[in-house]
Every structure is written in structure tokens, then in C-alpha cells.
Design an enzyme around this catalytic site. Sequence first.
Site, PDB file in Angstrom:
ATOM      1  N   CYS A 269       2.269   1.655  -4.912  1.00 43.25           N
ATOM      2  CA  CYS A 269       2.290   0.320  -4.524  1.00 43.25           C
ATOM      3  C   CYS A 269       1.674  -0.623  -5.778  1.00 43.25           C
ATOM      4  O   CYS A 269       2.097  -1.827  -5.946  1.00 43.25           O
ATOM      5  CB  CYS A 269       1.300  -0.117  -3.366  1.00 43.25           C
TER       6      CYS A 269
ATOM      7  N   ILE B 161      -4.149   4.853   0.898  1.00 40.08           N
ATOM      8  CA  ILE B 161      -4.704   4.981   2.080  1.00 40.08           C
ATOM      9  C   ILE B 161      -5.809   5.912   2.085  1.00 40.08           C
ATOM     10  O   ILE B 161      -6.685   5.928   2.657  1.00 40.08           O
ATOM     11  CB  ILE B 161      -3.470   6.104   2.995  1.00 40.08           C
TER      12      ILE B 161
ATOM     13  N   TYR C  62       0.828  -1.128  -0.011  1.00 38.85           N
ATOM     14  CA  TYR C  62      -0.030  -0.036  -0.158  1.00 38.85           C
ATOM     15  C   TYR C  62       1.008   1.073  -0.066  1.00 38.85           C
ATOM     16  O   TYR C  62       2.059   1.348   0.299  1.00 38.85           O
ATOM     17  CB  TYR C  62      -0.996   0.076   1.369  1.00 38.85           C
ATOM     18  N   CYS C  63       0.416   2.492  -0.389  1.00 40.57           N
ATOM     19  CA  CYS C  63       1.014   3.550  -0.352  1.00 40.57           C
ATOM     20  C   CYS C  63      -0.108   4.609  -0.462  1.00 40.57           C
ATOM     21  O   CYS C  63      -1.275   4.375   0.066  1.00 40.57           O
ATOM     22  CB  CYS C  63       1.843   3.902  -1.616  1.00 40.57           C
ATOM     23  N   THR C  64       0.206   5.974  -0.403  1.00 42.06           N
ATOM     24  CA  THR C  64      -0.724   7.077  -0.341  1.00 42.06           C
ATOM     25  C   THR C  64      -2.028   7.154  -1.113  1.00 42.06           C
ATOM     26  O   THR C  64      -3.172   7.088  -0.754  1.00 42.06           O
ATOM     27  CB  THR C  64      -0.149   8.300  -0.253  1.00 42.06           C
TER      28      THR C  64
END
Length: 344
Positions: free
Chosen positions: A204, A226, A197-199
Amino acid sequence: MILHNRVSAQVLKERLMAEPFRRITLSWYQYAHIEDPSAFRDTLYQHLDALQVFGRIYVAKEGINAQVSLPEHQLEAFRRYLNSIPFLKNIRLNTAVEDNGKSFWVLKIKVRDKIVADGISDPGFDITRKGKYLDAEAFNRLAADPDTVIVDMRNHYEYEVGHMEGALEVPADTFREQLPMAVELLKGQQDKNIVMYCTGGIRCEKASAWMLHNGFKHVYHLEGGIIHYTRSAREQGLPLKFRGKNFVFDERMGERVSDDIISRCHQCGKPCDTHTNCRNEGCHLLFIQCGECAEKYNGCCSDTCRDSYALPSAERQLLRKGSPAKARFFNKSRNRVPQRDKNR
């Protein structure tokens, strides 16, 4: 035809604050083949400027990555324009979690070699062979599986103020450094569920393709990152697995996701998750600073920078001329965080 801003930042900020309408902050990305990024960039600038869109957008032959602020009353016109571009039709737009719309005050669209610098030179790498998307419910379900490894593909300063429960940090300063490091850290776990996952999803997604390229079999990535996860989980009444604040790359520098404060002031060690840039123009270091230390150091990261910032402007300029600016300006390295004040 004007394709760049020609107004000072101060004037632009004043105009932004005086606007009588509400703005919203959106982000999106799409990996796609763009034959002529420069021509695409210019056309995009004309249309978005006409809609009073501000923000930061990167365009490359591999696609587009955008974070923007736009007038709420222009949202439908904005969607119609994006839908007129074949590879952006019905694109998912991530709406900011915490937002007053004042995230940007100017429109900047830049052409780059890649929308995410990755350091990959392997001609056999295929970005379209990526991991499976996970929505909020599926992410929570897989997160509870003991055979799942959750991997945070953001930088250290992002992870420090907030991350998913039990997530593995890949301790590197850049995404290009993280990719080979992630493969090394997860060696021997090729048969486990690897959830990245990432922002907002862009890093990702590419990372999931890289892990598949390196022999991992069950690779997933969080759809919309996120930002989308938080909104979806709240709308569906799902438990949030993210703790703390989500770092964002605009004036806000963070969105509050949970009430947990999991990081500390870099100067005194008190619980704090407020990022700031050192006010000394010759440093501008990104670091975490509490209110008390902001007052003590006048918004600077050290005694040295505070004393320099207190000098007359002409003297500060002379000091900057003699400093290695490229090594300091906007440096976010793990090794550059201020040392805590031992006298506190």
C-alpha cells in the site's frame, strides 16, 4: 563460507520442533537505495544465520522486504544488528498477531529486481513521493468520513477471508495488475480521501505513491498494514474495523483478527476461512477447505487430485512429468478455485 542452507526440510522441521526456547515472528520492510544487493544479501545472511533467524527475505536495489522467525532471547541482538545498518536504524518491526514462532524453519534470502513486482516502467515515478501514514486512530477516524474510499491492495485470496469494513477490492491476481486497475476503478474520485492498506504496509505504500503519480490528491496508507493496526487498536482499546482473518505468507496462512468467518469452503460452501495447499504435488493449488472436505478429499482440491495423490509415488512422478507444471504449481488465480461439490 556457507551462505545457503544445505540441510533437508524434514531435518530442519524436526530441529525447529525440538528447540527448547520460544520464537517470535516479525516482519519489516524499507524502501531504500541498495547499491550492491548481492553483497548486502550475503552479509545479511551471515549475521542472521548466526542469530538462528529463519524466514523469507527479498533484497533489491529498491530496498528490503522481510518476514522472519527468531529466538526470543536473540531479539535485542537482532535489533542491534538492524540498527547498525543506516537505512534500517530504528525500523518498525511488526510482531505477528497470532504466533507460536514456528512460522519458518529455514533462512532464505533472495535477490530480486524489486521487492514488490509492480510492472511500473514510467521513469517519472518516484516511490519517495508517497501518501501520508495513518495510525490506527487516524484510520478509524477517516474510515468514518463519507468522503473516504478504503482500498484493499492485497490479492483476492487474502481479501476473501478478511478485510476492512467497506473496503473496495481491486479484483486482480497480482499487484502489477492491481495498480492500473485501482486508478481506473477510482476514476472521478480524485478529490476524495483514498486510504490504502495491505498486510504489512509494503504494497500500500508503493500503491499510494502510484495514486499520487496519477493525479489523486488526498492519498493515505495504513502504517504497518493490518498487522500493526490490529496490535495498536487492541492496545489502545479502539474498535477494530477489520473483519475475519488476516492472510499471512508463512506456515500459518492466517492470523485470527475477529471471530467473523466471512468466506466459505470452496468445495461444499460451508462457512470456513482455512487456507490449504492441495496435497497433490502436481497441483498444490491454494484454496479454502473445511475439515469435512479435507477428510473427504484427503486434503486435495478435487476428485482428480485425490485419486492422483492415492497412486504410488512412482506413478505420481510420471503424471507430473506430463503435466504443465508452470501453469499449475502454486497457482493462486481467481479462476483456479475448486468448483463446489453439487452433491453436498
